[in-house]
Motif scaffolding. Structure first.
Motif, PDB file in Angstrom:
ATOM      1  N   SER A 205       0.830  -1.209   0.000  1.00 29.08           N
ATOM      2  CA  SER A 205       0.000   0.000   0.000  1.00 29.08           C
ATOM      3  C   SER A 205       0.861   1.253   0.000  1.00 29.08           C
ATOM      4  O   SER A 205       0.557   2.235  -0.698  1.00 29.08           O
ATOM      5  CB  SER A 205      -0.933  -0.004   1.213  1.00 29.08           C
ATOM      6  OG  SER A 205      -1.823  -1.091   1.169  1.00 29.08           O
ATOM      7  N   LEU A 209       0.855   4.149  -2.844  1.00 31.80           N
ATOM      8  CA  LEU A 209       0.640   5.556  -2.509  1.00 31.80           C
ATOM      9  C   LEU A 209       1.739   6.432  -3.097  1.00 31.80           C
ATOM     10  O   LEU A 209       1.477   7.518  -3.620  1.00 31.80           O
ATOM     11  CB  LEU A 209       0.580   5.727  -0.982  1.00 31.80           C
ATOM     12  CG  LEU A 209      -0.693   5.205  -0.304  1.00 31.80           C
ATOM     13  CD1 LEU A 209      -0.488   5.094   1.192  1.00 31.80           C
ATOM     14  CD2 LEU A 209      -1.872   6.126  -0.620  1.00 31.80           C
ATOM     15  N   HIS A 210       2.967   5.958  -3.031  1.00 29.57           N
ATOM     16  CA  HIS A 210       4.072   6.733  -3.590  1.00 29.57           C
ATOM     17  C   HIS A 210       4.036   6.712  -5.109  1.00 29.57           C
ATOM     18  O   HIS A 210       4.238   7.743  -5.764  1.00 29.57           O
ATOM     19  CB  HIS A 210       5.417   6.187  -3.082  1.00 29.57           C
ATOM     20  CG  HIS A 210       6.577   7.040  -3.472  1.00 29.57           C
ATOM     21  ND1 HIS A 210       7.255   6.873  -4.666  1.00 29.57           N
ATOM     22  CD2 HIS A 210       7.179   8.082  -2.845  1.00 29.57           C
ATOM     23  CE1 HIS A 210       8.218   7.768  -4.748  1.00 29.57           C
ATOM     24  NE2 HIS A 210       8.201   8.511  -3.662  1.00 29.57           N
ATOM     25  N   THR A 212       1.559   6.453  -7.114  1.00 28.83           N
ATOM     26  CA  THR A 212       0.471   7.272  -7.658  1.00 28.83           C
ATOM     27  C   THR A 212       0.541   8.723  -7.194  1.00 28.83           C
ATOM     28  O   THR A 212      -0.344   9.518  -7.522  1.00 28.83           O
ATOM     29  CB  THR A 212      -0.890   6.680  -7.240  1.00 28.83           C
ATOM     30  OG1 THR A 212      -0.949   6.569  -5.800  1.00 28.83           O
ATOM     31  CG2 THR A 212      -1.094   5.312  -7.855  1.00 28.83           C
ATOM     32  N   LYS A 214       0.258   9.902  -4.130  1.00 24.90           N
ATOM     33  CA  LYS A 214      -0.716  10.196  -3.084  1.00 24.90           C
ATOM     34  C   LYS A 214      -0.134  10.063  -1.677  1.00 24.90           C
ATOM     35  O   LYS A 214      -0.883  10.103  -0.703  1.00 24.90           O
ATOM     36  CB  LYS A 214      -1.923   9.253  -3.212  1.00 24.90           C
ATOM     37  CG  LYS A 214      -2.633   9.318  -4.560  1.00 24.90           C
ATOM     38  CD  LYS A 214      -3.355  10.630  -4.739  1.00 24.90           C
ATOM     39  CE  LYS A 214      -4.173  10.626  -6.022  1.00 24.90           C
ATOM     40  NZ  LYS A 214      -4.910  11.887  -6.218  1.00 24.90           N
ATOM     41  N   ILE A 215       1.181   9.910  -1.582  1.00 25.79           N
ATOM     42  CA  ILE A 215       1.793   9.638  -0.276  1.00 25.79           C
ATOM     43  C   ILE A 215       1.629  10.810   0.694  1.00 25.79           C
ATOM     44  O   ILE A 215       1.672  10.633   1.913  1.00 25.79           O
ATOM     45  CB  ILE A 215       3.291   9.286  -0.451  1.00 25.79           C
ATOM     46  CG1 ILE A 215       3.863   8.673   0.829  1.00 25.79           C
ATOM     47  CG2 ILE A 215       4.091  10.512  -0.878  1.00 25.79           C
ATOM     48  CD1 ILE A 215       3.313   7.334   1.163  1.00 25.79           C
ATOM     49  N   ASP A 217      -1.121  12.727   0.692  1.00 28.14           N
ATOM     50  CA  ASP A 217      -2.559  12.906   0.882  1.00 28.14           C
ATOM     51  C   ASP A 217      -2.985  12.094   2.106  1.00 28.14           C
ATOM     52  O   ASP A 217      -3.145  10.872   2.024  1.00 28.14           O
ATOM     53  CB  ASP A 217      -3.306  12.444  -0.375  1.00 28.14           C
ATOM     54  CG  ASP A 217      -4.806  12.699  -0.312  1.00 28.14           C
ATOM     55  OD1 ASP A 217      -5.340  12.856   0.806  1.00 28.14           O
ATOM     56  OD2 ASP A 217      -5.453  12.718  -1.376  1.00 28.14           O
ATOM     57  N   ARG A 220      -6.070   9.833   1.722  1.00 31.06           N
ATOM     58  CA  ARG A 220      -5.841   8.626   0.919  1.00 31.06           C
ATOM     59  C   ARG A 220      -4.987   7.631   1.693  1.00 31.06           C
ATOM     60  O   ARG A 220      -5.235   6.417   1.614  1.00 31.06           O
ATOM     61  CB  ARG A 220      -5.148   9.005  -0.393  1.00 31.06           C
ATOM     62  CG  ARG A 220      -4.651   7.807  -1.202  1.00 31.06           C
ATOM     63  CD  ARG A 220      -5.770   6.868  -1.618  1.00 31.06           C
ATOM     64  NE  ARG A 220      -6.572   7.429  -2.669  1.00 31.06           N
ATOM     65  CZ  ARG A 220      -6.271   7.305  -3.964  1.00 31.06           C
ATOM     66  NH1 ARG A 220      -5.217   6.629  -4.357  1.00 31.06           N
ATOM     67  NH2 ARG A 220      -7.064   7.843  -4.865  1.00 31.06           N
ATOM     68  N   VAL A 221      -3.980   8.116   2.407  1.00 37.27           N
ATOM     69  CA  VAL A 221      -3.113   7.211   3.176  1.00 37.27           C
ATOM     70  C   VAL A 221      -3.926   6.433   4.205  1.00 37.27           C
ATOM     71  O   VAL A 221      -3.829   5.200   4.304  1.00 37.27           O
ATOM     72  CB  VAL A 221      -1.985   8.006   3.876  1.00 37.27           C
ATOM     73  CG1 VAL A 221      -1.224   7.112   4.854  1.00 37.27           C
ATOM     74  CG2 VAL A 221      -1.018   8.580   2.845  1.00 37.27           C
ATOM     75  N   LEU A 224      -6.443   3.927   2.347  1.00 39.64           N
ATOM     76  CA  LEU A 224      -5.842   2.750   1.716  1.00 39.64           C
ATOM     77  C   LEU A 224      -5.229   1.820   2.756  1.00 39.64           C
ATOM     78  O   LEU A 224      -5.380   0.594   2.660  1.00 39.64           O
ATOM     79  CB  LEU A 224      -4.781   3.178   0.707  1.00 39.64           C
ATOM     80  CG  LEU A 224      -4.219   2.033  -0.148  1.00 39.64           C
ATOM     81  CD1 LEU A 224      -5.341   1.355  -0.944  1.00 39.64           C
ATOM     82  CD2 LEU A 224      -3.141   2.536  -1.090  1.00 39.64           C
ATOM     83  N   ASN A 279      -7.093   0.647  -4.604  1.00 42.43           N
ATOM     84  CA  ASN A 279      -6.413   1.904  -4.913  1.00 42.43           C
ATOM     85  C   ASN A 279      -6.923   2.485  -6.237  1.00 42.43           C
ATOM     86  O   ASN A 279      -7.156   3.693  -6.348  1.00 42.43           O
ATOM     87  CB  ASN A 279      -4.901   1.667  -4.996  1.00 42.43           C
ATOM     88  CG  ASN A 279      -4.130   2.949  -5.174  1.00 42.43           C
ATOM     89  OD1 ASN A 279      -4.068   3.783  -4.279  1.00 42.43           O
ATOM     90  ND2 ASN A 279      -3.520   3.130  -6.338  1.00 42.43           N
TER      91      ASN A 279
END
Length: 302
Positions: A205, A209-210, A212, A214-215, A217, A220-221, A224, A279
Motif C-alpha cells: 500500500s 501511494l508513492h 500514484t 498520493k503519499i 494525501d 488517501r493514506v 488505503l 487503490n
C-alpha cells in the motif's frame, strides 16, 4: 613514448559515487543474494520470511535513489553531516560482529550514513522514502518479538473462521485458538495469525501511494492503509477456514499447498491484486468527484 590513460568524463565526475557503490556491493551483494534465494525458495528462517516484500521493495527503492531522484541528488551541494560519520562507524561495527541480526541491521544504517555524509540532511530528506522502504524490508526479529502478543488475534481469527464453517454447515467447533473439523484440530498458531500478510499488504500500500503520488494525501493514506488492514484480515480468516476444511477432511495435499506451498503464494498475490483494485477504485472515485464538482461550479456560474 609515454602513454597516458584518461579517466572517462562520466567516471571522473562520479568517481566518489562509483567507489561508494562498489564498497556497498562488496559488503552486501552476498547477503542480498542469500535473502533473495531464501525468499524465493522458502529456505530462509520463518522470521525473515516475513520480509519477503523486499522482493519488490528493494528494487523500487533502488529505482527511486538511482533513477528518479538522481538528478536532484546531483544538484544538492556536497555537505558532510557528522551524524553520517557516526552511522557509518556504527553500521561497520555491527557488520564486523558477524551476528546475522546486527549485519542485517547495518544495511539501512550504512546507507543512511552514506547519504548524510555526502549531502547532509537535504540528501536524507530527498531519499527519505526509499530509505524507509529499505528499513521496513530489512529482516529483523520483530516478528519473533510480536508472537507472544498475537493471542487475541489468533482467537479472533479462529472464532471468525468457526463462524464461517458453521454458516457452511461444516461439522466444526472452536476452542480458543483451535478449530475442529470432524473432530480433527487445526491450530491458528502465532505464525498463522496473518502478520506476514498484514506486513506485506501495508508495505505494498505504501508503494502504491508513492507510485500514484498520493503519499502526502493524508485522507488517501488512511483510507488505503485501513482498507489493506481489513482486506488482509479477511483474507487470513478465509485462508484459515480453508486450511481447517482441508485438514479436517483428510485433504493433506491441498492443505500443504495452501499452507506453505505455491497455493499460498497465489492466494497472497490475489490479496494484493484486491488492494491494487481498491487503490484504482479510489482514483476513479476522486476523478468522478472532481468532475461532478466542476459541473456544479459551472452550473452555479451560469
Amino acid at each position: 613514448m609515454q602513454i597516458t590513460q584518461k579517466i572517462p568524463p562520466f567516471l571522473e565526475r562520479n568517481l566518489g559515487n562509483v567507489l561508494i557503490i562498489a564498497f556497498l556491493a562488496i559488503l552486501y551483494i552476498p547477503i542480498l543474494l542469500y535473502w533473495y534465494d531464501g525468499w524465493l525458495n522458502k529456505s530462509i528462517n520463518i522470521e525473515h520470511e516475513y520480509f519477503s516484500h523486499a522482493l519488490i521493495g528493494f528494487p523500487y527503492a533502488t529505482y527511486l535513489i538511482f533513477g528518479k531522484n538522481r538528478h536532484q541528488w546531483q544538484k544538492l551541494p556536497n555537505k558532510n553531516h557528522p551524524l553520517g560519520g557516526f552511522l557509518l562507524a556504527l553500521g561497520l561495527a555491527f557488520y564486523i560482529t558477524g551476528s546475522a541480526e546486527l549485519v542485517a541491521i547495518s544495511f539501512p544504517i550504512i546507507i543512511t550514513g552514506v547519504m548524510l555524509w555526502l549531502k547532509g540532511m537535504p540528501g536524507l530528506r530527498l531519499n527519505g522514502f526509499p530509505l524507509l522502504l529499505i528499513l521496513l524490508a530489512t529482516p529483523n526479529s520483530i516478528p519473533y518479538l510480536l508472537t507472544p502478543y498475537t493471542l487475541p488475534l489468533q482467537k479472533f481469527i479462529a472464532a471468525m473462521a468457526g463462524f464461517l464453517l458453521q454458516q457452511l454447515r461444516v461439522n466444526s467447533q472452536v476452542d480458543g485458538i483451535y478449530l475442529y473439523v470432524n473432530n480433527i484440530p487445526v491450530e491458528v498458531a502465532p505464525y498463522c495469525a496473518g502478520l506476514k500478510m498484514l506486513f506485506t499488504s501495508l508495505y505494498v500500500s505504501l508503494l502504491l501511494l508513492h507510485w500514484t503520488g498520493k503519499i502526502s494525501d493524508r485522507g488517501r493514506v488512511i483510507t488505503l492503509l485501513s482498507g489493506a488492514l481489513i482486506i488482509s484480515t479477511l483474507a487470513n480468516i478465509i485462508r484459515n477456514t480453508l486450511l481447517a476444511v482441508f485438514h479436517g477432511n483428510g485433504q493433506h495435499k491441498a492443505f500443504e499447498i495452501l499452507h506453505d506451498g505455491w497455493g499460498g503464494d497465489i492466494y497472497s498475490t490475489g490479496m494484493l491484486i484486491v488492494i491494487i483494485g481498491l487503490n484504482w477504485s479510489l482514483d476513479r472515485f476522486e476523478e468522478s468527484s472532481m468532475i461532478i464538482s466542476d459541473e456544479k461550479d459551472d452550473n452555479f456560474n451560469e
